[in-house]
Design a protein around this motif. Structure first.
Motif, mmCIF file in Angstrom:
data_model
loop_
_atom_site.group_PDB
_atom_site.id
_atom_site.type_symbol
_atom_site.label_atom_id
_atom_site.label_comp_id
_atom_site.label_asym_id
_atom_site.label_seq_id
_atom_site.Cartn_x
_atom_site.Cartn_y
_atom_site.Cartn_z
ATOM 1 N N VAL A 49 9.910 5.433 -2.766
ATOM 2 C CA VAL A 49 9.783 4.988 -4.154
ATOM 3 C C VAL A 49 9.678 6.163 -5.120
ATOM 4 O O VAL A 49 9.470 5.973 -6.316
ATOM 5 N N GLY A 50 9.831 7.362 -4.601
ATOM 6 C CA GLY A 50 9.767 8.578 -5.402
ATOM 7 C C GLY A 50 10.068 9.754 -4.497
ATOM 8 O O GLY A 50 10.418 9.573 -3.330
ATOM 9 N N PRO A 51 9.954 10.965 -5.040
ATOM 10 C CA PRO A 51 10.188 12.135 -4.186
ATOM 11 C C PRO A 51 9.165 12.167 -3.046
ATOM 12 O O PRO A 51 7.974 11.997 -3.281
ATOM 13 N N ILE A 52 9.644 12.333 -1.827
ATOM 14 C CA ILE A 52 8.747 12.373 -0.669
ATOM 15 C C ILE A 52 8.217 13.788 -0.497
ATOM 16 O O ILE A 52 8.981 14.753 -0.456
ATOM 17 N N GLU A 53 6.884 13.878 -0.397
ATOM 18 C CA GLU A 53 6.220 15.155 -0.174
ATOM 19 C C GLU A 53 5.454 15.071 1.145
ATOM 20 O O GLU A 53 4.465 14.356 1.243
ATOM 21 N N LEU A 54 5.954 15.781 2.160
ATOM 22 C CA LEU A 54 5.289 15.796 3.473
ATOM 23 C C LEU A 54 4.231 16.885 3.504
ATOM 24 O O LEU A 54 4.523 18.029 3.183
ATOM 25 N N PRO A 55 3.003 16.550 3.885
ATOM 26 C CA PRO A 55 1.991 17.603 4.047
ATOM 27 C C PRO A 55 2.331 18.470 5.258
ATOM 28 O O PRO A 55 2.977 18.000 6.199
ATOM 29 N N LYS A 56 1.894 19.710 5.230
ATOM 30 C CA LYS A 56 2.186 20.627 6.336
ATOM 31 C C LYS A 56 1.541 20.183 7.637
ATOM 32 O O LYS A 56 2.090 20.392 8.705
ATOM 33 N N ASP A 57 0.366 19.575 7.551
ATOM 34 C CA ASP A 57 -0.348 19.144 8.758
ATOM 35 C C ASP A 57 -0.311 17.620 8.883
ATOM 36 O O ASP A 57 -1.341 16.972 9.001
ATOM 37 N N PHE B 127 0.850 -1.188 0.000
ATOM 38 C CA PHE B 127 0.000 0.000 0.000
ATOM 39 C C PHE B 127 0.882 1.233 0.000
ATOM 40 O O PHE B 127 2.007 1.225 0.487
ATOM 41 N N ASP B 128 0.368 2.306 -0.596
ATOM 42 C CA ASP B 128 1.052 3.600 -0.597
ATOM 43 C C ASP B 128 0.526 4.416 0.573
ATOM 44 O O ASP B 128 -0.667 4.369 0.880
ATOM 45 N N ASP B 129 1.419 5.167 1.219
ATOM 46 C CA ASP B 129 0.988 6.055 2.296
ATOM 47 C C ASP B 129 0.000 7.049 1.691
ATOM 48 O O ASP B 129 0.330 7.742 0.724
ATOM 49 N N PRO B 130 -1.220 7.137 2.235
ATOM 50 C CA PRO B 130 -2.224 8.015 1.630
ATOM 51 C C PRO B 130 -1.934 9.513 1.785
ATOM 52 O O PRO B 130 -2.477 10.311 1.029
ATOM 53 N N GLU B 131 -1.081 9.888 2.740
ATOM 54 C CA GLU B 131 -0.787 11.310 2.967
ATOM 55 C C GLU B 131 0.606 11.719 2.520
ATOM 56 O O GLU B 131 0.840 12.890 2.263
ATOM 57 N N VAL B 132 1.538 10.784 2.472
ATOM 58 C CA VAL B 132 2.925 11.094 2.125
ATOM 59 C C VAL B 132 3.244 10.453 0.777
ATOM 60 O O VAL B 132 3.413 9.238 0.692
ATOM 61 N N LYS B 133 3.287 11.275 -0.262
ATOM 62 C CA LYS B 133 3.627 10.748 -1.585
ATOM 63 C C LYS B 133 5.082 10.317 -1.591
ATOM 64 O O LYS B 133 5.940 10.940 -0.980
ATOM 65 N N GLY B 134 5.350 9.201 -2.293
ATOM 66 C CA GLY B 134 6.721 8.734 -2.430
ATOM 67 C C GLY B 134 7.098 7.615 -1.481
ATOM 68 O O GLY B 134 8.241 7.188 -1.458
ATOM 69 N N VAL B 135 6.151 7.112 -0.664
ATOM 70 C CA VAL B 135 6.438 6.020 0.270
ATOM 71 C C VAL B 135 5.454 4.872 0.017
ATOM 72 O O VAL B 135 4.246 5.082 -0.053
ATOM 73 N N THR B 136 6.008 3.663 -0.131
ATOM 74 C CA THR B 136 5.213 2.439 -0.262
ATOM 75 C C THR B 136 5.621 1.484 0.844
ATOM 76 O O THR B 136 6.805 1.360 1.159
ATOM 77 N N CYS B 137 4.641 0.795 1.426
ATOM 78 C CA CYS B 137 4.907 -0.197 2.462
ATOM 79 C C CYS B 137 4.438 -1.565 1.990
ATOM 80 O O CYS B 137 3.445 -1.677 1.267
ATOM 81 N N HIS B 138 5.174 -2.586 2.412
ATOM 82 C CA HIS B 138 4.798 -3.974 2.163
ATOM 83 C C HIS B 138 4.568 -4.644 3.514
ATOM 84 O O HIS B 138 5.395 -4.522 4.410
ATOM 85 N N LEU B 139 3.430 -5.325 3.624
ATOM 86 C CA LEU B 139 3.067 -6.057 4.838
ATOM 87 C C LEU B 139 3.081 -7.542 4.547
ATOM 88 O O LEU B 139 2.610 -7.972 3.491
#
Length: 156
Positions: free
Chosen positions: A87-95, A47-59
């Motif tokens: 997995v790409g450029p990480i974009e952290l939301p401000k909140d 699954f991809d982190d729904p708020e942080v673009k560029g991060v994928t997790c495997h469970l």
């Protein structure tokens, strides 16, 4: 008119408020043969982190087979493992929601869920993902973490 929630009603309300699971199944491996119903398995999902673009997790997580597993009445074990990567450029939301649930999945018919929480270690510039199995009555201490350093991403 007032409505009082019983223990079961409260449990149902809590479960309905949890975010849905959006994961892609990558594959499964059978771990025990069951004569009736599906075998016990360990499955890998992404699954991809729904708020942080560029991060994928495997469970990886076990699935109970047999007749109970086939009809959805089995309680899956609490053992789970997680690995998260950039997995790409990480974009952290401000909140950014510290400790927020980024993935949730039902593990039994009523009271048990697998959840992935995200934390930000600002001092080290690292995202940390924690997978736990929780139960309304008696939670599980079994957990696994994965760290993702926030690094520059060079597209090629």
């Amino acid at each position: 008119m007032r409505f009082a929630l019983s223990g079961v009603g409260l449990a149902a309300a809590v479960l309905l408020a949890a975010p849905p699971a959006f994961a892609d199944e990558i594959g499964c491996v059978s771990t025990a043969f069951k004569l009736l119903g599906p075998n016990h398995k360990v499955c890998i999902e992404a699954f991809d982190d729904p708020e942080v673009k560029g991060v994928t997790c495997h469970l990886s997580r076990p699935r109970t087979g047999g007749l109970e597993g086939m009809v959805g009445l089995a309680e899956d074990p609490s053992d789970s493992s997680i690995a998260c990567r950039q997995v790409g450029p990480i974009e952290l939301p401000k909140d950014l929601d510290e400790g927020g649930v980024v993935f949730s999945e039902r593990r039994s018919p009523l009271f048990k869920r697998l959840r992935v929480h995200r934390f930000l270690d600002k001092d080290r510039n690292v995202l940390i993902y924690l997978v736990i199995s929780d139960k309304l009555v008696d939670g599980s201490p079994k957990s696994s973490i994965s760290s993702v350093p926030i690094m520059p991403w060079n597209a090629r």
